[in-house]
Design an enzyme around this catalytic site. Structure first.
Site, PDB file in Angstrom:
ATOM      1  N   GLU A 116       0.857  -1.176   0.000  1.00 49.34           N
ATOM      2  CA  GLU A 116       0.000   0.000   0.000  1.00 49.34           C
ATOM      3  C   GLU A 116       0.890   1.221   0.000  1.00 49.34           C
ATOM      4  O   GLU A 116       1.722   1.375   0.888  1.00 49.34           O
ATOM      5  CB  GLU A 116      -0.868   0.017   1.257  1.00 49.34           C
ATOM      6  CG  GLU A 116      -1.891  -1.068   1.259  1.00 49.34           C
ATOM      7  CD  GLU A 116      -2.739  -1.016   2.514  1.00 49.34           C
ATOM      8  OE1 GLU A 116      -2.716   0.019   3.207  1.00 49.34           O
ATOM      9  OE2 GLU A 116      -3.399  -1.997   2.784  1.00 49.34           O
TER      10      GLU A 116
ATOM     11  N   ASP B  52      -5.885   8.567  10.442  1.00 48.26           N
ATOM     12  CA  ASP B  52      -4.542   8.117  10.796  1.00 48.26           C
ATOM     13  C   ASP B  52      -4.086   8.594  12.159  1.00 48.26           C
ATOM     14  O   ASP B  52      -4.393   9.708  12.582  1.00 48.26           O
ATOM     15  CB  ASP B  52      -3.535   8.598   9.732  1.00 48.26           C
ATOM     16  CG  ASP B  52      -3.647   7.763   8.471  1.00 48.26           C
ATOM     17  OD1 ASP B  52      -3.517   6.528   8.586  1.00 48.26           O
ATOM     18  OD2 ASP B  52      -3.892   8.331   7.385  1.00 48.26           O
TER      19      ASP B  52
ATOM     20  N   TYR C 177     -11.168  -4.833   3.128  1.00 46.88           N
ATOM     21  CA  TYR C 177     -10.216  -4.396   4.153  1.00 46.88           C
ATOM     22  C   TYR C 177     -10.914  -4.365   5.508  1.00 46.88           C
ATOM     23  O   TYR C 177     -11.812  -3.558   5.716  1.00 46.88           O
ATOM     24  CB  TYR C 177      -9.705  -3.008   3.764  1.00 46.88           C
ATOM     25  CG  TYR C 177      -8.528  -2.460   4.543  1.00 46.88           C
ATOM     26  CD1 TYR C 177      -8.464  -2.504   5.935  1.00 46.88           C
ATOM     27  CD2 TYR C 177      -7.467  -1.847   3.869  1.00 46.88           C
ATOM     28  CE1 TYR C 177      -7.382  -1.981   6.628  1.00 46.88           C
ATOM     29  CE2 TYR C 177      -6.370  -1.308   4.558  1.00 46.88           C
ATOM     30  CZ  TYR C 177      -6.354  -1.381   5.940  1.00 46.88           C
ATOM     31  OH  TYR C 177      -5.279  -0.855   6.612  1.00 46.88           O
TER      32      TYR C 177
END
Lengths: 269, 400
Positions: free
Chosen positions: A60, A71, A186
């Site tokens: 990725e 994040d 995912y």
């Protein structure tokens, strides 16, 4: 195997990597994340190349964004530094092409936030990414409800669209995510942002089972995984394991970034 | 499950990590149930009356009107709402909703500190735990509000990342919420962010326009012009909404022109097509200040509450429909208007609201005496005294 992957693209290349898991390597794929442009453009390419050399099955590649709200501090810092170094969407695509020119044939998934991609133009972005040699996209702030345009263009270029599901996703959403994802779905292993956690979430097995029950397709687990032990544990539940922040930390701690990345990935193989 | 429209034309939506999707759906369902429940409405209305002090007055600014020599100027006095700004209308509504949903922990972001103070106030009143994220740059320029929040029992967490202002505080609040979504309620303070916030916040702020319209009809008739400042845009959408069907009432939103559009140091999303373009920030598709590569631009305004890169999606829609117009006032213009209102009306306005006054100062002199301008005086300026003193010492503002 890797020789044949060079002629493939997009979904096809990702499927070949998973097929390799079944028939040859017989273990879940290891898919590290790294931010393009961090700590600078050249070093980031060297890190990705080292990861591939150490046996990463897929990668990725992060496109930096100024406000990465999914994040944690490690990836936030990396994207901020990359931006300060002048990284752009266009340079990320150039980086992908440069990596392909170095004869790296593992699948590359571009991971980034939607605004820089919109600014580039979704249609143009998908076409240029395909041309550069990327294979698919993971966009954490683009839930499937808002993804029609991206999906449309990805189907035309055979690029993978990878959607995220979370432990609190209801069954009907998991079902749609599995259906709309190509390549793999995912699984966000924890409630929260990216970054290392001490333990693998205790309800992960149940979550993974719910995703598998929702439909046919591959799955990979990310968020919070940092050690080979955790990866092994998670690997029993999914076809792939994603590690990001821990790789960045390993690279940060070393002078020789590429060697550090190589050694880090090698522990997981 | 019941749902509300999630977009205003093409704008709005919910561009959020998957973890938040179920939480936003749950919030929407709970909100719909609450507004259909008379007891919720009764409880909220009761508190707005007995605790907030609603209805807030309408003041005819006679000396300002005389000074400008044209249009009549009326002020909707949200500065007199408890805790000093319109923010309490929304904070109380959402805190009651959180309580109803069984969420004990409230997360909020704040720029100027007014929303943080309003949230801390509502949490103290209702016995809820409160964590407020605030950029460290904003903490320095709005220090009194930091003390106020702490006195009210809130935990204020400074945010150092990015520009250390409102945008970064929202990033951190969202990151907190993603990790604690089961027990936490995110009390967003403006008419922005992912659906259903822009709709819900507007609804809780719409009382400003409902009262103001009735008060105007009582003393004069419909105003000709309604002016409000626009950061995220909650006070503006709050006063505009009740007037949307009155087609002869012009609606004007005033963005922060900062040090001027040419210099690029501003927060006027609509004024600068080079920088302000449709995009996604904090879960919402709307006009966003960004560079060519889609990185969010740093904004500037003397007022922390307007210093934000995106505008609420309903404003973008109203502008596209040409139902509302948007302009800007610079830091200097806002400071001059601030002083004017202090001297002529004995009212210390918030620097945010001073932008709306500045627009009235520009327009009123050339308008006839029977033209009526209604300004939403969204907050009081006690929090801004330090900033104003520093600016005036540096020679900004000056005699209007």
């Amino acid at each position: 195997m890797k020789n044949s992957m060079d002629k493939m693209n997009g979904v096809e290349r990702i499927e070949a990597a998973f097929a390799n898991e079944d028939s040859v390597i017989k273990r879940p794929l290891f898919m590290p994340y790294f931010t393009l442009g961090y700590p600078d453009y050249d070093e980031s390419l060297a890190v990705v190349e080292a990861c591939a050399a150490a046996g990463a099955d897929m990668m990725e590649l992060g496109i930096p964004f100024s406000d990465p709200l999914a994040d944690g501090p490690t990836i936030q810092h990396s994207t901020q530094v990359a931006l300060e170094n002048g990284m752009t969407v266009e340079k990320c695509l150039t980086a992908v092409a440069a990596l392909r020119a170095r004869n790296i044939h593992i699948p590359f998934l571009l991971m980034g936030y939607i605004n820089p991609i919109m600014a580039y133009g979704i249609k143009r972005f998908v076409a240029d990414a395909a041309k550069a040699g990327a294979d698919g996209f993971i966009i954490p702030d683009l839930p499937m409800d808002e993804a029609a345009e991206l999906i449309f263009h990805c189907r035309r270029h055979n690029m993978a669209t990878i959607f995220l599901v979370a432990p609190n996703s209801p069954p009907e959403r998991i079902k749609i995510a599995v259906k709309l994802s190509s390549g793999f779905t995912y699984l966000v292993s924890v409630m929260g942002v990216t970054g290392a956690r001490r333990n693998v979430a205790s309800d992960l097995a149940d979550f993974a089972a719910r995703v598998h029950a929702a439909g046919e397709g591959r799955s990979a687990v990310g968020f919070g995984i940092s050690t080979p032990e955790q990866a092994a544990q998670v690997g029993q539940l999914a076809d792939g394991v994603i590690v990001g922040s821990a790789l960045i930390k390993a690279v940060d701690a070393a002078d020789d970034k590429a060697a550090a990345a190589y050694n880090f990935v090698a522990q997981f193989r | 499950m019941d749902t509300l429209p999630n977009k205003f034309g093409a704008y709005g939506g919910a561009f959020v990590p998957e973890t938040l999707v179920p939480a936003l759906n749950e919030l929407e369902a709970a909100y719909i149930a609450a507004i259909e429940d008379d007891s919720f409405q009764h409880q909220l209305f009761g508190l707005l009356h007995s605790y907030v002090g609603r209805p807030t007055p309408l003041t005819h600014a006679k000396r300002l009107t005389e000074h400008l020599g044209g249009a009549q100027i009326y002020l909707k006095r949200e500065d007199l709402a408890h805790s000093g700004a319109h923010k309490i209308n929304n904070a109380l509504g959402q805190a009651l909703l959180a309580k109803r949903m069984g969420k004990q922990r409230i997360i909020a972001e704040t720029g100027a500190g007014q929303h943080g103070v309003a949230t801390a106030t509502a949490c103290a009143l209702l016995g809820l735990d409160c964590v407020v994220y605030m950029g460290t740059v904003d903490m320095a320029r709005q220090e009194p509000n930091v003390f106020r929040m702490r006195l009210l029992g809130a935990e204020v967490r400074g945010v150092d990342s990015g520009s250390a202002t409102l945008k970064d505080a929202i990033n951190e609040a969202i990151r907190d919420w993603v990790a604690t979504v089961d027990e936490s309620y995110y009390l967003l303070g403006s008419a922005l962010g992912p659906h259903p916030y822009p709709t819900m916040v507007r609804d809780f702020q719409a009382i400003i326009g409902v009262e103001a319209r009735e008060q105007m009809l009582g003393v004069h008739g419909l105003p000709d012009t309604v002016i409000a400042c626009v950061g995220g845009g909650s006070n503006a959408i709050g006063i505009f909404h009740e007037f949307l069907a009155d087609e002869n009432v012009e609606l004007i939103g005033v963005e922060a022109g900062g040090m001027g559009i040419v210099d690029g140091k501003h927060a006027a999303r609509f004024a600068d097509p080079e920088v302000g373009r449709p995009g996604v920030l904090h879960g919402c598709y709307t006009y966003v200040m960004q560079n060519v590569d889609g990185q969010i631009a740093l904004t500037h305004s003397v007022s922390a509450g307007l210093d934000y890169a995106a505008i609420g999606p309903e404003h973008t829609f109203l502008r596209e429909l040409e139902r509302a117009q948007y302009t800007y006032a610079t830091d200097d213009e806002a400071l001059a208007a601030f002083q004017l209102l202090c001297e002529l009306e004995g009212i210390i306005p918030a620097l945010e609201s001073s932008h709306a006054i500045a627009e009235a100062v520009k327009r009123a002199p050339s308008l006839p005496k029977d033209h009526v301008i209604l300004i939403n005086l969204s907050g009081r300026g006690d929090k801004d005294l330090d900033t104003v003193i520093k600016q005036l010492e540096n020679g900004a503002g000056g005699e209007a």
